[in-house]
Design a protein around this motif. Sequence first.
Motif, mmCIF file in Angstrom:
data_model
loop_
_atom_site.group_PDB
_atom_site.id
_atom_site.type_symbol
_atom_site.label_atom_id
_atom_site.label_comp_id
_atom_site.label_asym_id
_atom_site.label_seq_id
_atom_site.Cartn_x
_atom_site.Cartn_y
_atom_site.Cartn_z
ATOM 1 N N TYR A 105 0.848 -1.195 0.000
ATOM 2 C CA TYR A 105 0.000 0.000 0.000
ATOM 3 C C TYR A 105 0.881 1.241 0.000
ATOM 4 C CZ TYR A 105 -3.419 3.488 1.407
ATOM 5 O OH TYR A 105 -4.211 4.593 1.455
ATOM 6 N N ILE A 106 0.668 2.132 -0.947
ATOM 7 C CA ILE A 106 1.353 3.423 -0.967
ATOM 8 C C ILE A 106 0.429 4.423 -0.304
ATOM 9 C CG2 ILE A 106 2.325 5.258 -2.395
ATOM 10 C CD1 ILE A 106 3.020 3.126 -4.489
ATOM 11 N N GLY A 107 0.800 4.853 0.889
ATOM 12 C CA GLY A 107 -0.025 5.781 1.649
ATOM 13 C C GLY A 107 0.190 7.227 1.251
ATOM 14 N N MET A 108 1.396 7.543 0.784
ATOM 15 C CA MET A 108 1.686 8.915 0.394
ATOM 16 C C MET A 108 2.906 8.941 -0.510
ATOM 17 S SD MET A 108 2.685 12.250 2.673
ATOM 18 C CE MET A 108 4.278 11.609 3.080
ATOM 19 N N LEU A 109 2.823 9.759 -1.534
ATOM 20 C CA LEU A 109 3.958 10.087 -2.387
ATOM 21 C C LEU A 109 3.903 11.593 -2.573
ATOM 22 C CD1 LEU A 109 6.324 9.369 -4.292
ATOM 23 C CD2 LEU A 109 4.630 9.070 -6.102
ATOM 24 N N ALA A 110 4.939 12.298 -2.141
ATOM 25 C CA ALA A 110 4.947 13.760 -2.225
ATOM 26 C C ALA A 110 6.306 14.244 -2.699
ATOM 27 C CB ALA A 110 4.636 14.363 -0.859
ATOM 28 N N VAL A 111 6.291 15.249 -3.574
ATOM 29 C CA VAL A 111 7.502 15.900 -4.064
ATOM 30 C C VAL A 111 7.262 17.404 -3.982
ATOM 31 C CG1 VAL A 111 9.055 16.231 -6.037
ATOM 32 C CG2 VAL A 111 8.060 13.979 -5.602
ATOM 33 N N GLU A 112 8.259 18.147 -3.489
ATOM 34 C CA GLU A 112 8.132 19.602 -3.426
ATOM 35 C C GLU A 112 7.789 20.155 -4.792
ATOM 36 O OE1 GLU A 112 11.144 22.135 -1.840
ATOM 37 O OE2 GLU A 112 11.097 21.148 0.109
ATOM 38 N N LYS A 113 6.929 21.171 -4.805
ATOM 39 C CA LYS A 113 6.470 21.747 -6.081
ATOM 40 C C LYS A 113 7.631 22.179 -6.966
ATOM 41 C CE LYS A 113 1.978 23.144 -4.442
ATOM 42 N NZ LYS A 113 1.040 24.197 -4.125
ATOM 43 N N THR A 114 8.687 22.727 -6.378
ATOM 44 C CA THR A 114 9.824 23.215 -7.171
ATOM 45 C C THR A 114 10.624 22.095 -7.818
ATOM 46 O OG1 THR A 114 11.203 23.237 -5.182
ATOM 47 C CG2 THR A 114 10.094 25.308 -5.783
ATOM 48 N N HIS A 115 10.407 20.849 -7.403
ATOM 49 C CA HIS A 115 11.167 19.712 -7.940
ATOM 50 C C HIS A 115 10.299 18.723 -8.711
ATOM 51 C CE1 HIS A 115 13.980 21.331 -4.992
ATOM 52 N NE2 HIS A 115 14.918 20.737 -5.694
ATOM 53 N N ARG A 116 9.047 19.054 -8.928
ATOM 54 C CA ARG A 116 8.163 18.150 -9.656
ATOM 55 C C ARG A 116 8.534 18.109 -11.131
ATOM 56 N NH1 ARG A 116 2.529 19.711 -6.604
ATOM 57 N NH2 ARG A 116 3.166 18.806 -4.620
ATOM 58 N N ARG A 117 8.099 17.042 -11.799
ATOM 59 C CA ARG A 117 8.328 16.808 -13.228
ATOM 60 C C ARG A 117 9.819 16.660 -13.546
ATOM 61 N NH1 ARG A 117 4.245 15.845 -15.725
ATOM 62 N NH2 ARG A 117 5.156 16.139 -17.758
ATOM 63 N N SER A 118 10.567 16.173 -12.551
ATOM 64 C CA SER A 118 11.999 15.916 -12.779
ATOM 65 C C SER A 118 12.346 14.445 -12.544
ATOM 66 C CB SER A 118 12.845 16.813 -11.873
ATOM 67 O OG SER A 118 12.586 16.519 -10.512
ATOM 68 N N GLY A 119 11.337 13.594 -12.359
ATOM 69 C CA GLY A 119 11.571 12.161 -12.196
ATOM 70 C C GLY A 119 11.699 11.691 -10.758
ATOM 71 N N ILE A 120 11.623 12.596 -9.803
ATOM 72 C CA ILE A 120 11.793 12.206 -8.397
ATOM 73 C C ILE A 120 10.637 11.333 -7.923
ATOM 74 C CG2 ILE A 120 11.939 13.080 -6.026
ATOM 75 C CD1 ILE A 120 13.412 15.542 -7.258
ATOM 76 N N GLY A 121 9.410 11.723 -8.239
ATOM 77 C CA GLY A 121 8.248 10.922 -7.841
ATOM 78 C C GLY A 121 8.278 9.537 -8.453
ATOM 79 N N THR A 122 8.641 9.464 -9.721
ATOM 80 C CA THR A 122 8.749 8.168 -10.401
ATOM 81 C C THR A 122 9.814 7.300 -9.726
ATOM 82 O OG1 THR A 122 8.074 9.158 -12.498
ATOM 83 C CG2 THR A 122 9.206 7.036 -12.608
ATOM 84 N N ALA A 123 10.973 7.896 -9.436
ATOM 85 C CA ALA A 123 12.063 7.131 -8.810
ATOM 86 C C ALA A 123 11.669 6.640 -7.417
ATOM 87 C CB ALA A 123 13.326 7.991 -8.737
ATOM 88 N N LEU A 124 11.024 7.487 -6.629
ATOM 89 C CA LEU A 124 10.585 7.072 -5.290
ATOM 90 C C LEU A 124 9.574 5.928 -5.386
ATOM 91 C CD1 LEU A 124 10.197 10.548 -3.568
ATOM 92 C CD2 LEU A 124 11.758 8.726 -2.842
ATOM 93 N N ALA A 125 8.585 6.081 -6.261
ATOM 94 C CA ALA A 125 7.562 5.039 -6.412
ATOM 95 C C ALA A 125 8.186 3.736 -6.906
ATOM 96 C CB ALA A 125 6.473 5.512 -7.369
ATOM 97 N N GLN A 126 9.092 3.807 -7.882
ATOM 98 C CA GLN A 126 9.723 2.595 -8.395
ATOM 99 C C GLN A 126 10.543 1.891 -7.323
ATOM 100 O OE1 GLN A 126 11.728 4.300 -11.811
ATOM 101 N NE2 GLN A 126 10.192 3.472 -13.211
ATOM 102 N N ARG A 127 11.250 2.659 -6.512
ATOM 103 C CA ARG A 127 12.045 2.044 -5.440
ATOM 104 C C ARG A 127 11.133 1.366 -4.417
ATOM 105 N NH1 ARG A 127 17.303 4.802 -3.282
ATOM 106 N NH2 ARG A 127 17.719 4.325 -5.442
ATOM 107 N N ALA A 128 10.030 2.014 -4.057
ATOM 108 C CA ALA A 128 9.093 1.423 -3.099
ATOM 109 C C ALA A 128 8.439 0.174 -3.685
ATOM 110 C CB ALA A 128 8.032 2.453 -2.702
ATOM 111 N N ILE A 129 8.046 0.236 -4.951
ATOM 112 C CA ILE A 129 7.439 -0.925 -5.616
ATOM 113 C C ILE A 129 8.420 -2.089 -5.637
ATOM 114 C CG2 ILE A 129 6.660 -1.797 -7.864
ATOM 115 C CD1 ILE A 129 5.438 1.079 -8.283
ATOM 116 N N TYR A 130 9.668 -1.813 -5.981
ATOM 117 C CA TYR A 130 10.692 -2.862 -6.009
ATOM 118 C C TYR A 130 10.836 -3.506 -4.625
ATOM 119 C CZ TYR A 130 15.226 -5.154 -6.300
ATOM 120 O OH TYR A 130 16.235 -6.065 -6.231
ATOM 121 N N ARG A 131 10.907 -2.689 -3.587
ATOM 122 C CA ARG A 131 11.066 -3.236 -2.234
ATOM 123 C C ARG A 131 9.861 -4.074 -1.830
ATOM 124 N NH1 ARG A 131 13.966 1.672 1.210
ATOM 125 N NH2 ARG A 131 15.872 1.719 -0.046
ATOM 126 N N MET A 132 8.652 -3.607 -2.147
ATOM 127 C CA MET A 132 7.462 -4.388 -1.795
ATOM 128 C C MET A 132 7.433 -5.698 -2.575
ATOM 129 S SD MET A 132 4.437 -1.595 -1.127
ATOM 130 C CE MET A 132 4.905 -0.285 -2.258
#
Length: 185
Positions: A105-132
């Motif tokens: 279950y992904i309860g929250m994924l958040a990226v600061e507005k100034t850093h969005r659309r730079s791949g950070i959210g994708t990388a965080l989600a992929q790392r969490a998915i891999y670990r799960m």
Amino acid sequence: DLSEPYSIFTYRYFLHRWPQLCILAVPTDDKNAGENSEPQKRRPIGCVVCKIDPSDGSEYGAVEDAVPSDPNERNVQSSSDDGDINLQNDGNMSSDDNSKVCVGYIGMLAVEKTHRRSGIGTALAQRAIYRMQQMGCQSIRLETEVTNKGAISLYEDRLGFLREELLVKYYLNWGDAYRLRLWLD
């Protein structure tokens, strides 16, 4: 700035039970610092907070406390109404009842507005998915607001989540949500 209106106790619950599934993104360099300036404190610019539930096989049923918070624990047992679940030190579940499955279950994924659309959210989600996935999850679920087009694009288009359900007036602001699920191989 955290995206979900959870209380501090909810965050503590996730952090203490599943520390390996709570990930921060912190910048590795400070572009604003000059050559002679002292290193600045590095503030997180993104995070993902997740957990794992064993499911009894019903659509969304869950039993808590199945994943050890200490990765060095050899065996952890959690009992439910219909059987015991054992987690081995590799994070995989075994059970007397073969209908038990591990659901992330992904309860929250958040990226600061100034850093969005730079791949950070994708990388965080992929790392969490891999670990799960490494911990034995057969699927991962989450909810996202219907009006959050960026999140919907990330989850559906880039990560392969599918819509399962429309949750009317799900959020405190009376906003509707989609329940999404990613089925893992």
